[in-house]
Design an enzyme around this catalytic site. Structure first.
Site, mmCIF file in Angstrom:
data_model
loop_
_atom_site.group_PDB
_atom_site.id
_atom_site.type_symbol
_atom_site.label_atom_id
_atom_site.label_comp_id
_atom_site.label_asym_id
_atom_site.label_seq_id
_atom_site.Cartn_x
_atom_site.Cartn_y
_atom_site.Cartn_z
ATOM 1 C CG HIS A 101 120.625 -36.284 -11.656
ATOM 2 N ND1 HIS A 101 119.391 -36.081 -12.215
ATOM 3 C CD2 HIS A 101 120.462 -36.084 -10.320
ATOM 4 C CE1 HIS A 101 118.528 -35.790 -11.265
ATOM 5 N NE2 HIS A 101 119.144 -35.776 -10.108
ATOM 6 C CG ASP A 103 118.617 -38.556 -15.323
ATOM 7 O OD1 ASP A 103 119.448 -37.998 -14.577
ATOM 8 O OD2 ASP A 103 118.005 -39.595 -14.991
ATOM 9 C CD GLU A 170 119.234 -39.389 -9.093
ATOM 10 O OE1 GLU A 170 119.219 -39.692 -7.904
ATOM 11 O OE2 GLU A 170 118.221 -38.928 -9.673
ATOM 12 C CG HIS A 448 111.171 -37.215 -8.055
ATOM 13 N ND1 HIS A 448 111.544 -38.470 -7.637
ATOM 14 C CD2 HIS A 448 112.319 -36.617 -8.449
ATOM 15 C CE1 HIS A 448 112.841 -38.612 -7.774
ATOM 16 N NE2 HIS A 448 113.343 -37.492 -8.257
HETATM 17 ZN ZN LIG Z 1 118.120 -35.579 -8.311
#
Ligand SMILES: [Zn+2]
Length: 477
Positions: A101, A103, A170, A448
């Site tokens: 992904h 994004d 994602e 994250h």
């Molecule tokens: Zn990821």
């Protein structure tokens, strides 16, 4: 003779260029969860499409339609379908589907970053590259591009045919992707022999791993309703059945402080532990101090390494998350809440089916509530997704293990993850092919989180690993 060794050497020589390529990608702030950044996700799709085309691959942007985000109708970013066949003997070679992904999670310097999140910063002292998306998932996605480029530079044909499916949603629940996979399973996705996803991490910071399982989840909302409106405990306390009291009574019957699930029938759904599996958990590179540092304090239930890892990877867990409608502000308000919703979830492992778990929980909650003799009413609803598990003895895994041994000099741990990557389950179920999770980054990369990073060694050796994997997969049977 040109060989994989020359490809690996080329990757080393390309190091600065490969870092510059990652820097270019990190500079596009392709945050999928914020409408204001949506145009950058499109920009990122165009960038990736151009990169793939430059390498001779076909690349098509598949539109997904619109979504409603923060009250606005906006266009979903496209999924990239890309095909790159080997130049010779393509019809005799295997076809590997790669998912990734482009994004990223939101990031602001003011969140606590030490540098601008959308600028790749090379920290010479630690050998790390800091930037949003560096490890999740731009580093691995670009790793595949680096591999193709190095093959072309040394004049070595690809050992397999490649198909890429790269998405831009994602980090925002992969809206639209499952339907697109189903729609194209008989055209774009035909002929795939195995699937590889590089979008997770080593368990720790030293030893590479292959991941062959993910837990599923069922999420529950348990509502207890009583009086028409909130009441004053000075006036009504002792006179009425209180929803919060009922809720606590029922929720206290779900799980013990030792993490034991009390809902009858749940533990019986779990596939029995085999000795081969038990061995894997004993071998895994992990220490309880890793857990202590991750949680900031020793709050571990077990003091046994294997038991701790099994609790995360191969057994279900029940967590209580919150109470909606409860008084939660500071102060000492004497309210009797009219209606409250308790929220909890159960993480699922093979062979637990979400529908079965939901019905067991619903029956049990109704029975426990009935025992209270309360005149309030109860309503419980649940939803969920199944666990994913792949056979780690499949040639796809054997090839990845050999590639890991070649690049890192060690046998990888065979891990399972406690969380979920729903697309892994969709690909496995729809295409009925073995799927491998082949991580590039380390357990402390901070995906994250603030100051997300990838170690240069993981980026470069990880690129070599992806390339070597393709050769091992080609040779495997
Ligand atoms: Zn990821």
């Amino acid at each position: 003779m040109t060989s994989i060794d020359q490809v690996l050497q080329k990757i080393d020589q390309n190091k600065e260029k490969l870092i510059a390529r990652l820097a270019e990608a990190v500079e596009i702030p392709s945050v999928s969860g914020d409408a204001a950044y949506r145009k950058h996700v499109f920009e990122m799709a165009d960038w990736l499409k151009a990169q793939l085309e430059k390498l001779g691959a076909t690349a098509e942007l598949k539109p997904l339609g619109k979504q409603n985000l923060d009250g606005q109708e906006i266009e979903l970013p496209p999924v990239i379908f890309s095909d790159l066949k080997a130049k010779t003997d393509a019809d005799k070679k295997k076809t590997i589907l790669i998912y990734g992904h482009f994004d990223v999670q939101p990031a602001l310097k003011s969140d606590g970053w030490n540098s601008e999140p959308f600028k790749l910063v090379h920290d010479e002292k630690t050998g790390r590259l800091y930037g949003r998306g560096s490890t999740d998932d731009k580093g691995p996605v670009i790793g595949w591009l680096n591999v193709i480029e190095a093959h072309q530079q040394v004049g070595l044909d690809l050992p397999v045919n490649l198909k890429f499916c790269f998405e831009g949603m994602e980090e925002s629940s992969s809206v639209g992707l499952d339907d697109l996979i189903r729609k194209h399973k008989n055209d774009f996705f035909t002929g795939v022999d195995a699937i590889c996803i590089s979008d997770n991490y080593w368990l720790g910071t030293k030893k590479p791993c292959l991941t062959h399982g993910l837990r599923g989840i069922t999420y529950f909302k348990l509502r207890i309703s009583g009086p028409q409106a909130d009441l004053h405990s000075g006036v009504f306390g002792g006179m009425v059945h209180e929803p919060m009291t009922d809720l606590f009574a029922v929720m206290s019957k779900l799980v013990t402080p030792q993490g034991e699930i009390l809902v009858p029938g749940i533990n019986e759904l779990v596939a029995p532990l085999t000795s081969e599996e038990a061995q894997r958990f004993d071998n895994m590179e992990y220490a309880l101090t890793d857990l202590h540092s991750a949680t900031g304090k020793d709050v571990a239930i077990n003091d046994d390494k294997a038991k701790t890892l099994m609790a995360r990877m191969r057994y279900p867990s029940l967590s209580l998350h919150g109470v909606e409608g409860a008084f939660s502000a500071p102060g000492a308000k004497t309210v009797i809440c009219a209606s409250v919703i308790g929220k909890f979830s159960i993480r699922l492992v093979p062979d637990m089916k979400p529908e079965k778990v939901i019905s067991l929980v619903q029956d049990y909650v109704q029975k426990e509530f009935a025992k209270l003799g309360s005149k309030n009413t109860v309503h419980i609803e649940g939803e969920g997704g199944a666990p994913w598990y792949a056979d780690p003895n499949h040639w796809n895994y054997v090839a990845a293990a050999k590639a890991t041994k070649k690049i890192y000099g060690v046998e990888p741990d065979l891990t399972r993850e406690g969380g979920s990557i729903p697309v892994a389950l969709t690909f496995s179920e729809e295409l009925q092919k073995n799927l491998l999770l082949l991580p590039m980054g380390r357990g402390d990369d901070g995906a994250h989180s603030t100051n997300e990073k990838i170690d240069i060694s993981n980026y470069i050796e990880g690129t070599k690993l992806l390339g070597t994997y393709l050769h091992e997969v080609a040779a495997a049977s």
